[in-house]
Design a protein around this motif. Structure first.
Motif, PDB file in Angstrom:
ATOM      1  N   GLY A 147      52.196  -4.726   5.778  1.00  0.00           N
ATOM      2  CA  GLY A 147      52.647  -3.450   6.312  1.00  0.00           C
ATOM      3  C   GLY A 147      53.843  -3.535   7.243  1.00  0.00           C
ATOM      4  O   GLY A 147      54.224  -2.533   7.825  1.00  0.00           O
ATOM      5  N   LEU A 148      54.428  -4.695   7.395  1.00  0.00           N
ATOM      6  CA  LEU A 148      55.603  -4.825   8.265  1.00  0.00           C
ATOM      7  C   LEU A 148      56.783  -4.093   7.618  1.00  0.00           C
ATOM      8  O   LEU A 148      57.561  -4.672   6.866  1.00  0.00           O
ATOM      9  N   GLY A 149      56.910  -2.826   7.916  1.00  0.00           N
ATOM     10  CA  GLY A 149      57.911  -1.981   7.279  1.00  0.00           C
ATOM     11  C   GLY A 149      59.344  -2.394   7.504  1.00  0.00           C
ATOM     12  O   GLY A 149      60.193  -2.219   6.644  1.00  0.00           O
ATOM     13  N   LYS A 150      59.644  -2.953   8.682  1.00  0.00           N
ATOM     14  CA  LYS A 150      61.021  -3.336   8.987  1.00  0.00           C
ATOM     15  C   LYS A 150      61.514  -4.472   8.096  1.00  0.00           C
ATOM     16  O   LYS A 150      62.706  -4.708   7.997  1.00  0.00           O
ATOM     17  N   LEU A 151      60.586  -5.190   7.474  1.00  0.00           N
ATOM     18  CA  LEU A 151      60.985  -6.349   6.673  1.00  0.00           C
ATOM     19  C   LEU A 151      60.773  -6.116   5.179  1.00  0.00           C
ATOM     20  O   LEU A 151      60.621  -7.053   4.422  1.00  0.00           O
ATOM     21  N   LYS A 152      60.804  -4.882   4.747  1.00  0.00           N
ATOM     22  CA  LYS A 152      60.606  -4.581   3.324  1.00  0.00           C
ATOM     23  C   LYS A 152      61.954  -4.568   2.603  1.00  0.00           C
ATOM     24  O   LYS A 152      62.974  -4.237   3.170  1.00  0.00           O
ATOM     25  N   LYS A 153      61.886  -4.912   1.358  1.00  0.00           N
ATOM     26  CA  LYS A 153      63.038  -4.810   0.447  1.00  0.00           C
ATOM     27  C   LYS A 153      64.242  -5.638   0.886  1.00  0.00           C
ATOM     28  O   LYS A 153      65.371  -5.212   0.796  1.00  0.00           O
ATOM     29  N   ARG A 154      63.976  -6.820   1.356  1.00  0.00           N
ATOM     30  CA  ARG A 154      65.056  -7.749   1.694  1.00  0.00           C
ATOM     31  C   ARG A 154      65.204  -8.746   0.561  1.00  0.00           C
ATOM     32  O   ARG A 154      64.267  -8.989  -0.198  1.00  0.00           O
ATOM     33  N   ASN A 155      66.335  -9.352   0.454  1.00  0.00           N
ATOM     34  CA  ASN A 155      66.539 -10.401  -0.535  1.00  0.00           C
ATOM     35  C   ASN A 155      65.986 -11.715   0.012  1.00  0.00           C
ATOM     36  O   ASN A 155      66.129 -11.986   1.210  1.00  0.00           O
ATOM     37  N   PRO A 156      65.373 -12.538  -0.862  1.00  0.00           N
ATOM     38  CA  PRO A 156      64.864 -13.835  -0.393  1.00  0.00           C
ATOM     39  C   PRO A 156      65.969 -14.637   0.302  1.00  0.00           C
ATOM     40  O   PRO A 156      67.070 -14.773  -0.222  1.00  0.00           O
ATOM     41  N   GLY A 157      65.683 -15.107   1.491  1.00  0.00           N
ATOM     42  CA  GLY A 157      66.636 -15.898   2.250  1.00  0.00           C
ATOM     43  C   GLY A 157      67.435 -15.097   3.268  1.00  0.00           C
ATOM     44  O   GLY A 157      68.176 -15.664   4.062  1.00  0.00           O
ATOM     45  N   ASP A 158      67.284 -13.754   3.282  1.00  0.00           N
ATOM     46  CA  ASP A 158      68.041 -12.912   4.209  1.00  0.00           C
ATOM     47  C   ASP A 158      67.487 -12.905   5.631  1.00  0.00           C
ATOM     48  O   ASP A 158      68.183 -12.541   6.562  1.00  0.00           O
ATOM     49  N   VAL A 159      66.216 -13.273   5.788  1.00  0.00           N
ATOM     50  CA  VAL A 159      65.562 -13.201   7.094  1.00  0.00           C
ATOM     51  C   VAL A 159      65.260 -14.609   7.574  1.00  0.00           C
ATOM     52  O   VAL A 159      64.751 -15.434   6.825  1.00  0.00           O
ATOM     53  N   THR A 160      65.571 -14.857   8.829  1.00  0.00           N
ATOM     54  CA  THR A 160      65.240 -16.162   9.400  1.00  0.00           C
ATOM     55  C   THR A 160      63.753 -16.190   9.735  1.00  0.00           C
ATOM     56  O   THR A 160      63.123 -15.143   9.940  1.00  0.00           O
ATOM     57  N   PHE A 161      63.227 -17.384   9.819  1.00  0.00           N
ATOM     58  CA  PHE A 161      61.826 -17.532  10.187  1.00  0.00           C
ATOM     59  C   PHE A 161      61.594 -16.974  11.589  1.00  0.00           C
ATOM     60  O   PHE A 161      60.596 -16.311  11.853  1.00  0.00           O
ATOM     61  N   LYS A 162      62.543 -17.202  12.477  1.00  0.00           N
ATOM     62  CA  LYS A 162      62.436 -16.706  13.855  1.00  0.00           C
ATOM     63  C   LYS A 162      62.316 -15.179  13.869  1.00  0.00           C
ATOM     64  O   LYS A 162      61.497 -14.615  14.598  1.00  0.00           O
ATOM     65  N   GLU A 163      63.111 -14.504  13.059  1.00  0.00           N
ATOM     66  CA  GLU A 163      63.055 -13.044  12.983  1.00  0.00           C
ATOM     67  C   GLU A 163      61.708 -12.581  12.412  1.00  0.00           C
ATOM     68  O   GLU A 163      61.120 -11.604  12.882  1.00  0.00           O
ATOM     69  N   PHE A 164      61.202 -13.310  11.406  1.00  0.00           N
ATOM     70  CA  PHE A 164      59.922 -12.966  10.811  1.00  0.00           C
ATOM     71  C   PHE A 164      58.790 -13.088  11.830  1.00  0.00           C
ATOM     72  O   PHE A 164      57.930 -12.214  11.931  1.00  0.00           O
ATOM     73  N   VAL A 165      58.799 -14.159  12.609  1.00  0.00           N
ATOM     74  CA  VAL A 165      57.767 -14.351  13.640  1.00  0.00           C
ATOM     75  C   VAL A 165      57.863 -13.238  14.687  1.00  0.00           C
ATOM     76  O   VAL A 165      56.848 -12.697  15.125  1.00  0.00           O
ATOM     77  N   LYS A 166      59.078 -12.873  15.062  1.00  0.00           N
ATOM     78  CA  LYS A 166      59.267 -11.802  16.039  1.00  0.00           C
ATOM     79  C   LYS A 166      58.640 -10.504  15.537  1.00  0.00           C
ATOM     80  O   LYS A 166      57.941  -9.816  16.279  1.00  0.00           O
ATOM     81  N   GLN A 167      58.866 -10.174  14.281  1.00  0.00           N
ATOM     82  CA  GLN A 167      58.282  -8.960  13.702  1.00  0.00           C
ATOM     83  C   GLN A 167      56.760  -9.073  13.597  1.00  0.00           C
ATOM     84  O   GLN A 167      56.039  -8.100  13.787  1.00  0.00           O
ATOM     85  N   THR A 168      56.274 -10.268  13.315  1.00  0.00           N
ATOM     86  CA  THR A 168      54.838 -10.496  13.196  1.00  0.00           C
ATOM     87  C   THR A 168      54.145 -10.250  14.534  1.00  0.00           C
ATOM     88  O   THR A 168      53.023  -9.739  14.571  1.00  0.00           O
ATOM     89  N   ARG A 169      54.807 -10.575  15.625  1.00  0.00           N
ATOM     90  CA  ARG A 169      54.224 -10.349  16.960  1.00  0.00           C
ATOM     91  C   ARG A 169      53.927  -8.874  17.208  1.00  0.00           C
ATOM     92  O   ARG A 169      53.026  -8.535  17.968  1.00  0.00           O
ATOM     93  N   SER A 170      54.682  -7.989  16.565  1.00  0.00           N
ATOM     94  CA  SER A 170      54.466  -6.552  16.759  1.00  0.00           C
ATOM     95  C   SER A 170      53.097  -6.103  16.238  1.00  0.00           C
ATOM     96  O   SER A 170      52.622  -5.033  16.599  1.00  0.00           O
TER      97      SER A 170
END
Length: 99
Positions: A56-79
């Motif tokens: 359900g992490l809406g901010k990270l939907k419909k991205r191309n593989p490799g567009d998001v850093t792991f650090k950014e993904f963890v930051k969103q996961t904290r929400s």
């Protein structure tokens, strides 16, 4: 013969959560190799409800593989405010990055 069909169906059903998690991680922008590795670990460590929260992490939907850093993904996961999810995502990502 019928037992073979039942066994194949059971195996296909077991693979579904991992495939869905992998595809979700790639849709969130993580690379394919990292997504596959993380999905393998995450389905064994998180409940279906927790995996649903991640999906359900809406901010990270419909991205191309490799567009998001792991650090950014963890930051969103904290929400999600679930320490277990954050811990599993973080440890899985770090282990998978080293492999």
């Amino acid at each position: 013969m019928i037992w073979g069909v039942i066994a194949l169906s059971a195996l296909a059903g077991c693979a579904t959560p991992e495939t869905r998690v992998r595809n979700g991680l790639m849709s969130a922008g993580l690379s394919a190799p990292i997504s596959a590795c993380m999905a393998d670990r995450m389905v064994d460590r998180l409940s279906l409800g927790q995996l649903g929260k991640l999906n359900g992490l809406g901010k990270l939907k419909k991205r191309n593989p490799g567009d998001v850093t792991f650090k950014e993904f963890v930051k969103q996961t904290r929400s999600l405010q679930d320490p277990e999810i954050v811990g599993v995502v973080t440890s899985s990502g770090l282990i998978c990055a080293v492999k």
